[in-house]
Design an enzyme around this catalytic site. Structure first.
Site, short mmCIF file in Angstrom:
data_model
loop_
_atom_site.label_atom_id
_atom_site.label_comp_id
_atom_site.label_asym_id
_atom_site.label_seq_id
_atom_site.Cartn_x
_atom_site.Cartn_y
_atom_site.Cartn_z
N HIS A 116 49.16 64.74 50.60
CA HIS A 116 48.71 64.99 51.97
C HIS A 116 47.41 64.24 52.29
O HIS A 116 47.18 63.84 53.44
CB HIS A 116 48.49 66.49 52.20
CG HIS A 116 49.75 67.29 52.12
ND1 HIS A 116 49.75 68.66 51.95
CD2 HIS A 116 51.06 66.94 52.18
CE1 HIS A 116 50.98 69.11 51.90
NE2 HIS A 116 51.80 68.08 52.04
N LEU A 354 53.25 70.96 46.07
CA LEU A 354 52.38 69.99 45.39
C LEU A 354 51.57 69.11 46.34
O LEU A 354 51.24 67.97 46.01
CB LEU A 354 53.21 69.10 44.44
CG LEU A 354 54.19 69.83 43.52
CD1 LEU A 354 54.88 68.84 42.61
CD2 LEU A 354 53.50 70.91 42.71
N CYS A 355 51.22 69.63 47.51
CA CYS A 355 50.47 68.84 48.50
C CYS A 355 51.19 67.54 48.83
O CYS A 355 50.54 66.52 49.13
CB CYS A 355 49.05 68.57 48.04
SG CYS A 355 48.02 70.04 47.92
N ALA A 356 52.51 67.57 48.74
CA ALA A 356 53.35 66.44 49.13
C ALA A 356 54.61 67.02 49.76
O ALA A 356 55.73 66.65 49.41
CB ALA A 356 53.67 65.56 47.93
#
Length: 404
Positions: A116, A354-356
């Protein structure tokens, strides 16, 4: 690599009587005692500021602080004044995205599997298009070359995915971007802890990474920028330390890199980071890289033995490190799995998106579980993890066998 485990105090911790098995280094690494001691020495001495005044203690601390800048420069093969200390990779990318003063119709290419932090700063400032990955996790080079024909202003590359652990051919992709005049930024947060990453070729304009993923403290990061690119970047934070002269209605910026380091920096953190770099250099980047590759392929091999696991990008032929994410068939929410691993077995891994999130949601309907190792982990650790996961999933999925 087992001989170094005693140098990491965190590995002596326990969870409800179980020794900790730490497999979440893609989020943040454990810390060696030499780094902890370096921070302690700073705070135990005359813990003064840097670059403020001319007294002996200040000059001594300032020299230590600036030496770390040159340690970083040596690590990535650049000039010392091209290294800016920031708080983390996220701040570094935001500094570039804001400092370039992009217009809404400027085009930025972003990796599909970007964190992100390498997506949101760009999408909030300009028009973005996605560099897609093939089903096996490799970059679709033909699609990338078609996107480059649009002459993007910026190409923001992710060197190693924090989801798949797969490395891109950075030099090739950066060279292609430069051939159409694009500014190239590289998120190297997942790669620099494990591989030698050099900016010497000149194809990388900006590179960002964090100390906390490479045995260093939290709250310290690096923005590398070519001299001319840093000179053109507009500082976004104004205050003490980044100016040479101030009037009520005007001011004169300091030279790079200090014009980007407003306010009192994380002095202890930078000094600790220097100790971490020294430690990594003593172990040897070639040794670390080989361990990363070997452990990564071992994790993949063990995961593929289990038919209840759906690996995100399981191509064994790709360059990958010790990071692997997977879904568990029949379980969309993996909060309980992660909690059982921790509370009953002492095993620390990551679950979620996972911040994705855009990428992980394109790969599976629910959460993923990520296991990630570093120099203090062994193949035996990986076997222990999967054995525990087998027990948990056998119970939760109500199956008699977990192996293919």
């Amino acid at each position: 690599m087992n001989s170094i485990t005693n140098e990491f105090p965190g590995l002596n911790a326990e969870i409800d009587g179980e020794p900790v098995l730490y497999l979440d280094s893609a989020a943040t690494s454990l810390k060696p005692k030499v780094m902890i001691d370096a921070i302690s020495r700073y705070y135990s001495g005359v813990a003064c500021n840097v670059h403020r005044g001319k007294h002996f203690a200040m000059e001594e601390v300032s020299n230590q602080y600036e030496q770390v800048r040159y340690n970083v420069a040596n690590l990535i093969q650049c000039h010392g004044n091209e290294v800016v200390f920031v708080s983390n990779t996220t701040e570094a990318i935001n500094m570039v995205a804001s400092g370039l003063e992009l217009q809404k119709d400027d085009l930025v290419l972003v990796s599909e599997n970007a964190h992100h932090s390498n997506l949101l700063p760009w999408s909030s400032k300009a028009k973005t298009e996605i560099i897609v990955s093939l089903p096996n996790g490799a970059i679709d080079i033909e699609q990338y070359e078609r996107l480059l024909q649009q002459k993007p202003k910026v190409v923001a590359l992710t060197h190693c995915s924090n989801v798949t652990g797969i490395y891109i051919d950075l030099e090739r992709m950066a060279a292609l971007a430069k051939s159409v005049g694009a500014i190239v930024l590289v998120d190297a947060a997942q790669s620099i802890p494990h591989r030698k990453v050099s900016v010497k070729s000149g194809n990388i304009d900006f590179m960002c990474f964090s100390a906390h993923k490479m045995l260093g403290p939290n709250g310290v990061g690096v923005l590398y920028g070519k001299t001319d690119m840093l000179e053109s970047l507009v500082p976004q934070t104004l205050g003490g330390g980044m100016v040479d002269w101030v009037e009520y209605d005007s001011f004169r910026l300091r030279k790079i890199p200090h014009r980007f380091e407003a306010g009192t920096p994380n002095i202890a953190g930078v000094i600790g980071f220097g100790a971490s770099i020294d430690y990594l250099n003593r172990v040897g980047i070639d040794v670390i890289s080989e361990h990363d590759r070997r452990l990564g392929h071992f994790i993949l091999k063990e995961a593929k033995k289990r038919d209840y696991i759906k690996v995100i990008c399981d191509d064994e032929s790709l360059d990958r490190g010790a990071v692997l994410s997977f879904a568990i068939r029949g379980l969309d929410d993996l909060d309980d799995v992660s909690r059982y691993l921790s509370d009953s077995y002492g095993i620390i891994v990551r679950n979620g998106h996972l911040c994705a999130q855009p990428y992980t949601q394109s790969q599976t309907d629910g959460q993923v579980l990520r296991v990630s190792g570093y120099i203090y982990n062994s193949e035996e650790d990986i076997k222990t993890f999967f054995s525990a996961l087998d027990e948990i999933c056998t119970s939760m999925l109500n199956i008699s066998s977990v192996s293919a």
